[in-house]
Structure formats: C-alpha cells, structure tokens
Enzyme design. Sequence first.
Site, PDB file in Angstrom:
ATOM      1  N   CYS A  77       0.761  -1.248   0.000  1.00 42.75           N
ATOM      2  CA  CYS A  77       0.000   0.000   0.000  1.00 42.75           C
ATOM      3  C   CYS A  77       0.793   1.302   0.000  1.00 42.75           C
ATOM      4  CB  CYS A  77      -0.958   0.000   1.194  1.00 42.75           C
ATOM      5  SG  CYS A  77      -2.039  -1.441   1.280  1.00 42.75           S
ATOM      6  N   HIS A 134      -2.241   6.487   4.977  1.00 42.53           N
ATOM      7  CA  HIS A 134      -1.175   5.494   5.080  1.00 42.53           C
ATOM      8  C   HIS A 134       0.191   6.039   4.691  1.00 42.53           C
ATOM      9  CE1 HIS A 134      -0.117   0.907   4.765  1.00 42.53           C
ATOM     10  NE2 HIS A 134       0.285   1.479   5.905  1.00 42.53           N
TER      11      HIS A 134
END
Length: 454
Positions: A77, A134
């Site tokens: 990610c 993130h």
Amino acid sequence: MRRSSCHIVLALLAALSLPHPATAQARRPNIVIIVADDVGYADFGFQGSTDIPTPNIDRLARSGVRFTDAYVTGPYCSPTRAGLLTGVYPQRFGHEFNPAASPDIAPGLPVGQLTIADRLREHGYRSALFGKWHLGTEPQFHPMERGFDEFFGFLGGAHSYYETPAIGEHALLDGRRRVSEPKYLTEAITDRAVDFIKRSASRPFLLYLAYNAAHTPMHAEPQHLVKVAGVRDEQRRTYAAMITAMDEGVGRTLDALRDQRLDENTIVFFFSDNGGPTMMGSSINGSSNAPLRGSKRQTWEGGIRVPFVIRWMGTLPQNTVKTFPIIQLDVLPTALAAANIPVQPAWELDGVDLLPYLSATRSGVPHETLYWRLGEHMAIRKGEWKLVYSPEGPLRAANGTAARDLSGAQLFNLRDDVRESKNLAAASPEKVKELAAAWLAWSAELAKPLWKPE
C-alpha cells in the site's frame, strides 16, 4: 429606454457574466484520482470478471482509456501512495516499506517531498482527500500539512467499515478532529466526495478518493451481499459485496460530475494500489489476480500489475485499450500537463506525461524500462522482457545474493507468457546479464530504506 427595462437588461447581463460550473474552470480541468485497495487484477467487469458486477466502474472504462499493462511501484500500500503523490520512485527517498515503528525516525512520507496537492495548490486548485492516507500518523505527515485543504478518513493502513473507538491511527478524522461515523465507511467516503464536487464546481479542484475497499477487515452490508448471492465461496462473496459498494460509490461520484456539468472538464484516474492479497501473510481477502502469477507483497505480475483507467471526455478517446506499460508515477505529470502546469527539471520526476501517447500526437512508448524493489524482492521490465526475484515468506530487507548479483532471478517474455510460467534464464543468459546490470545500476541510485519492514 425606461428605467425598469434598463434594470432588467442590466440584470440579465450580470447573470450571463456569472461563471457557470462548466465554464469557470475551462482554463484548468478538475482532477479526480480514485484508488481501490487490495483489489485483484481480475475483479472488475472490464477486466473480465463474471461473478462481481461493476457496472459503474465498467462505465468509466468504456468512456475512457483502459491499460492492459499498468503497474504500481509498490507491491503493497504505502509505497504506491508515496509514488502516486510525488511522481517519483518512493525508493529514491527511502519510502520503500509501509510505515513501521522505528527507533530512528518517525515513519511517513518525508516532509521534503512535495505532493500533487502541493503542486496544484500553487496554481489555485482546492484539494481534498477522502479515505485512506497510510503515509504517516505524526502531525507533520497529516494530509492537511501535505497540500490538502480537506480530509476525511484515517491515517493508518486499514480501518473497520463500521464505527470504531477513536484511538491512534484507527481514529476516523474530519480534518484533524476525531469523529464518529454511523454509516458504512465506503458510503461515508463517497458522501464526502459528492458533497465536495457540489461545493467546488466554481473553481478547479483535486479530489483524491482513496477507498479502503476491499482491504481487510471483511465487512459487507446486507444490500450488497444480496447482489452477489451467487458467489459460492463465503469469503469471496463478502469481498464481492465490498467491491459492489465501492462500484456504487464510483457511480455516485461520476454522476455528481455529470450533474455539475463537469464531465468534459475533469480528468479521472482509476486504479488499484497493488495486486490482490492471495497468499498467506498478506491479509487474504478473496481477490483474484488471474491469469497473473503472485500476490500483494511480491514482484510477480500479480503483485504489481493493476487495473487502470484514464478518462477525459471530449479530450481523450473513449472505449480504447492501450497495451504499452505505464505506472502510477505517471498520474502526477499527466495531471499537471492537463492543467497546463509545466514540470520543472529540478523536480526529477520518474513519471511521464501520458497525454501525447493517448492522443496519438507522439509515437513510441512512455517507458522503455520500469523497476521495482521491495526489500529482497526485485523486478525490472524492459520491453516484453522481465527479470524478477520474489521469494515466498515474510517480507525482509535486502541481503545476500539477492541484492548483490541477483542469483536466482527468473526471466520471462511477457508477450508470450504473461503467467510467468516459463523461466527463460538458462536459455537467454545474455538477456539476464543485461537486465541484471540495468537493475543493479538503478538500485545503486536509491536511498537506504528509512525504516525496516514491519
């Protein structure tokens, strides 16, 4: 002319001079970036899925350009998102792994790296991020410190789709304020996107719509489960329902652009942040990367090749398929080119403006060579040839022969063998030597990872 008539004429002239939502931004288009999370290569209708209905994402693909050989820089990610927002291989500035606790540094997108939101803000754009960040949880990494004017979502790598205790990286934030959200999170994120489009129709905007679907945990709504009741495997059925919810969200977002008459003045990017997690140790969610080999966290095609669509109605061709390789690094320079913002050489971008290749004003391919490094995992693609080393097991930093001489790397011709099933290394030692030398030269330019893998 009578006074009353004069007033009427003046009022009409004033009304005509007011900016219309579609004309106020004619000089600079809006930019919408939609990113799916942990979705498999095979799991949209336009990618061949027959068990998960995705009519809205398929509509987006039909009205734009679809890419068969699209990639991301990170097999998982955070590096993908760092590369997306900067247009630079994240390994160049040490963002090789997902943020993990470190005694030496607060993990996150280094503050010296400007984002696409920073670049566009300088030219009058208003920017919003709704969904997954993130890229660091410390205050200096917050999206609103990185060029975004609005943020609703969470700072970590995963989040429940239902209300959770507002603590740490699992807190749901509206700006910097912790909030509760009773709605299913995919729906709540879409609500924010639709509202932002309505509120921003009179000026250029960047909308980064970062869904956490279909990342674990596996949470689905009954009304979406009903739509995929024919999927027999229980885990994949839940996954399919999560994709269905995201598809509805994409549809609502596209409808909001249409309702504001912004269709032809908005460039839309859609892709997944990495391949589906299909192996143990990578939060398996029921996705499929068929016919590709490998999973999230690997540099086989299944970890790095993703569904990808670009739409700019009235400017780019519709219902078109391109087979040359592209990468998510190309989003930033392509968006800036669409906005007529020149890229400065000092930025040293690795991404390429794709517009000339999509409008047929330039021949050839955007990238001669693409590279990957995730700890001991590596890959290089040059033309149809790919050299790859991607072992099973826990993610580790590079060491030993994998970093030095690429012992054990395998060679494939992707034109003939997209499944990466026929290792040609023994039959083509000179090609192995050529690609290995190119990858090692590139790897030597990169920064040391700022933190170790989790």
